[in-house]
Design an enzyme around this catalytic site. Sequence first.
Site, PDB file in Angstrom:
ATOM      1  N   CYS A  58       9.251   0.931  -5.234  1.00 48.26           N
ATOM      2  CA  CYS A  58       8.115   1.798  -5.565  1.00 48.26           C
ATOM      3  C   CYS A  58       8.573   2.961  -6.429  1.00 48.26           C
ATOM      4  O   CYS A  58       7.771   3.564  -7.131  1.00 48.26           O
ATOM      5  CB  CYS A  58       7.458   2.296  -4.292  1.00 48.26           C
ATOM      6  SG  CYS A  58       8.622   3.094  -3.181  1.00 48.26           S
TER       7      CYS A  58
ATOM      8  N   GLU B 281       1.583   5.041   1.914  1.00 51.17           N
ATOM      9  CA  GLU B 281       2.471   5.192   0.758  1.00 51.17           C
ATOM     10  C   GLU B 281       2.197   4.043  -0.184  1.00 51.17           C
ATOM     11  O   GLU B 281       2.294   2.883   0.216  1.00 51.17           O
ATOM     12  CB  GLU B 281       3.940   5.202   1.196  1.00 51.17           C
ATOM     13  CG  GLU B 281       4.339   6.457   1.929  1.00 51.17           C
ATOM     14  CD  GLU B 281       4.018   7.714   1.157  1.00 51.17           C
ATOM     15  OE1 GLU B 281       4.099   7.705  -0.085  1.00 51.17           O
ATOM     16  OE2 GLU B 281       3.617   8.703   1.787  1.00 51.17           O
TER      17      GLU B 281
HETATM   18  P1  NAD Z   1       0.465  -5.250  -0.746  1.00 43.64           P
HETATM   19  O1  NAD Z   1      -0.433  -4.078  -0.866  1.00 43.64           O
HETATM   20  O2  NAD Z   1       0.048  -6.528  -1.359  1.00 43.64           O
HETATM   21  O3  NAD Z   1       0.684  -5.577   0.810  1.00 43.64           O
HETATM   22  C1  NAD Z   1       1.168  -4.588   1.690  1.00 43.64           C
HETATM   23  C2  NAD Z   1       0.796  -5.008   3.117  1.00 43.64           C
HETATM   24  O4  NAD Z   1      -0.621  -4.905   3.288  1.00 43.64           O
HETATM   25  C3  NAD Z   1       1.164  -6.451   3.448  1.00 43.64           C
HETATM   26  O5  NAD Z   1       1.626  -6.493   4.768  1.00 43.64           O
HETATM   27  C4  NAD Z   1      -0.176  -7.155   3.294  1.00 43.64           C
HETATM   28  O6  NAD Z   1      -0.228  -8.365   4.010  1.00 43.64           O
HETATM   29  C5  NAD Z   1      -1.111  -6.106   3.858  1.00 43.64           C
HETATM   30  N1  NAD Z   1      -2.523  -6.248   3.493  1.00 43.64           N
HETATM   31  C6  NAD Z   1      -3.065  -6.880   2.432  1.00 43.64           C
HETATM   32  N2  NAD Z   1      -4.410  -6.732   2.433  1.00 43.64           N
HETATM   33  C7  NAD Z   1      -4.732  -5.976   3.510  1.00 43.64           C
HETATM   34  C8  NAD Z   1      -5.949  -5.452   4.035  1.00 43.64           C
HETATM   35  N3  NAD Z   1      -7.111  -5.680   3.450  1.00 43.64           N
HETATM   36  N4  NAD Z   1      -5.887  -4.685   5.146  1.00 43.64           N
HETATM   37  C9  NAD Z   1      -4.708  -4.395   5.731  1.00 43.64           C
HETATM   38  N5  NAD Z   1      -3.517  -4.879   5.282  1.00 43.64           N
HETATM   39  C10 NAD Z   1      -3.532  -5.650   4.182  1.00 43.64           C
HETATM   40  O7  NAD Z   1       1.897  -4.792  -1.267  1.00 43.64           O
HETATM   41  P2  NAD Z   1       3.230  -5.659  -1.432  1.00 43.64           P
HETATM   42  O8  NAD Z   1       3.060  -6.593  -2.596  1.00 43.64           O
HETATM   43  O9  NAD Z   1       3.653  -6.232  -0.134  1.00 43.64           O
HETATM   44  O10 NAD Z   1       4.297  -4.526  -1.814  1.00 43.64           O
HETATM   45  C11 NAD Z   1       4.455  -4.025  -3.090  1.00 43.64           C
HETATM   46  C12 NAD Z   1       3.709  -2.705  -3.248  1.00 43.64           C
HETATM   47  O11 NAD Z   1       4.168  -1.785  -2.281  1.00 43.64           O
HETATM   48  C13 NAD Z   1       3.952  -2.029  -4.585  1.00 43.64           C
HETATM   49  O12 NAD Z   1       2.748  -1.512  -5.065  1.00 43.64           O
HETATM   50  C14 NAD Z   1       4.901  -0.903  -4.252  1.00 43.64           C
HETATM   51  O13 NAD Z   1       4.876   0.193  -5.128  1.00 43.64           O
HETATM   52  C15 NAD Z   1       4.439  -0.537  -2.891  1.00 43.64           C
HETATM   53  N6  NAD Z   1       5.482   0.200  -2.165  1.00 43.64           N
HETATM   54  C16 NAD Z   1       5.316   1.543  -1.978  1.00 43.64           C
HETATM   55  C17 NAD Z   1       6.303   2.268  -1.326  1.00 43.64           C
HETATM   56  C18 NAD Z   1       6.143   3.731  -1.104  1.00 43.64           C
HETATM   57  O14 NAD Z   1       6.786   4.261  -0.206  1.00 43.64           O
HETATM   58  N7  NAD Z   1       5.328   4.425  -1.872  1.00 43.64           N
HETATM   59  C19 NAD Z   1       7.450   1.626  -0.858  1.00 43.64           C
HETATM   60  C20 NAD Z   1       7.571   0.250  -1.062  1.00 43.64           C
HETATM   61  C21 NAD Z   1       6.574  -0.461  -1.710  1.00 43.64           C
END
Ligand code: NAD
Length: 456
Positions: free
Chosen positions: A258, A224
């Site tokens: 999000c 997501e």
């Molecule tokens: P992010 O993508 O920076 O990080 C998400 C997670 O991925 C963290 O735990 C991070 O440490 C991990 N991560 C980072 N690089 C990685 C890699 N290469 N491999 C595996 N894991 C990795 O997002 P964020 O800043 O924590 O959250 C905000 C984002 O989340 C926004 O874009 C928001 O829209 C999205 N979001 C989406 C939903 C949904 O259901 N669609 C819900 C909440 C948040």
Amino acid sequence: MITSYNPADPSDLVVEVESPGAAGVAAAIERARAAQTGWRALGAAGRSAALTKAAAAIEAHADELTELIVREVGKPAVEARGEVGRTVAIWRYYAQAPFAPAGEVHEPAAGEGLLLTRRRPYGVAGLVTPWNFPLAIPTWKAAPALAVGNAVVLKPAPEATACALRLAELAGLPEGVLTIVPGGAEEGAALVAGADVISFTGSTGVGRAVVAAATGRGVPVQAEMGGLNAAIVLPDADIAQAAAHLAAAIAGYAGQKCTATSRVIAVGDAYEPLAEALAKALTGIAAPGALTDVCGPVINEPALERLTTAIDSAVEAGATALAGGRRIDRDGWFIEPTLLEQVPAEHPLRTEEFFGPVAVLLPAADLDEAIAVANDTAQSLSTSVHSRDLDTALAAADRLDAGMVRVNAPSSGVDFHLPFSGAKGAGYGAREQGQAVLDFFTAQRTVTLLPAGTPR
Ligand code: NAD
């Protein structure tokens, strides 16, 4: 080392913990794999009782958890309390799931016998989560994965590490069944490289990399990702009500959902009254009390700088700020809730998710144009439609690409028992929540039973 700081008071270090590196994640997966057999063997009643107990423990610590969410990710207290309540409800909801049917019985196409389908857990579910719903998102992934008999290894976002550690501690599940691995990209990638089924929520770029890595290994994955969410306001809408909903969807929790609205599309005569009412509502949220009660800070300094840079560049390119537009001069990462008009079509504020309390106001001549503008994104997560005419709203809902359409309601907000996912690039794989996610966390197999001695 993983650290998280209070976004309203950046001198306040919330937690500092060792991150285990890729080797530590691999070890956690092995411990989870060993624990999973016993967890599954607890049976439906045993797992249900454990999830019910987790819900009770979390509920008993609601005040503490509310304060921790406020402190670690800057969520306004009312929303933080709501998230704790939702978290408890999700644990309770999935505590019933172990008793649901695990398969079906079919007649064979010919002859004697029974055909059965059965679902069974994959083994270790690897969950990678963002910081913005620090209890609810880990829970809506972990609780269903656990309910159907998987063990879980969860890698929270660094910014929400303390919340995840406390959640797992309170859940009190048997050793190895629910493990939190603090960390960043290295630990996330290691989890995706080793778990048997992967569920990710976060930004679009990282989500695509996670999907590529998991599908490359041939393991099931759901992701997501970010949303570029629109709200369409028709001329017949209750403009005051729509403005109130939109202000909440733009500035609530500083737009860091999000499903937050970042593009407001006003159809025809709705433009002028909506611009005025929405600018007033957003300006009201910049007042000191409302700022902390409704909006709160953004997560960190880079997020704040990205927002102010984008707003400044839009204004330089000819946009006008109808509300807000500036950083707020106080401790913490606060920015005024902002509404911009006349933002050029190619500007990033119209094409990218910024995850802040900022929206652009766009005119549309009619509903057709409004739908075309709303659909003009690869990140179709949630769209709201505001109209008194049910026929118009239903017709719009049918033509919008978004994974979720909300009529006369903010684009932000979800019920935890319904399928939740974006469309186009905003979501990949099975829906979250509800029955869909229970199916996702189990593999289906077909079993053929023939009477003994049946000739070939
Ligand atoms: P992010 O993508 O920076 O990080 C998400 C997670 O991925 C963290 O735990 C991070 O440490 C991990 N991560 C980072 N690089 C990685 C890699 N290469 N491999 C595996 N894991 C990795 O997002 P964020 O800043 O924590 O959250 C905000 C984002 O989340 C926004 O874009 C928001 O829209 C999205 N979001 C989406 C939903 C949904 O259901 N669609 C819900 C909440 C948040």
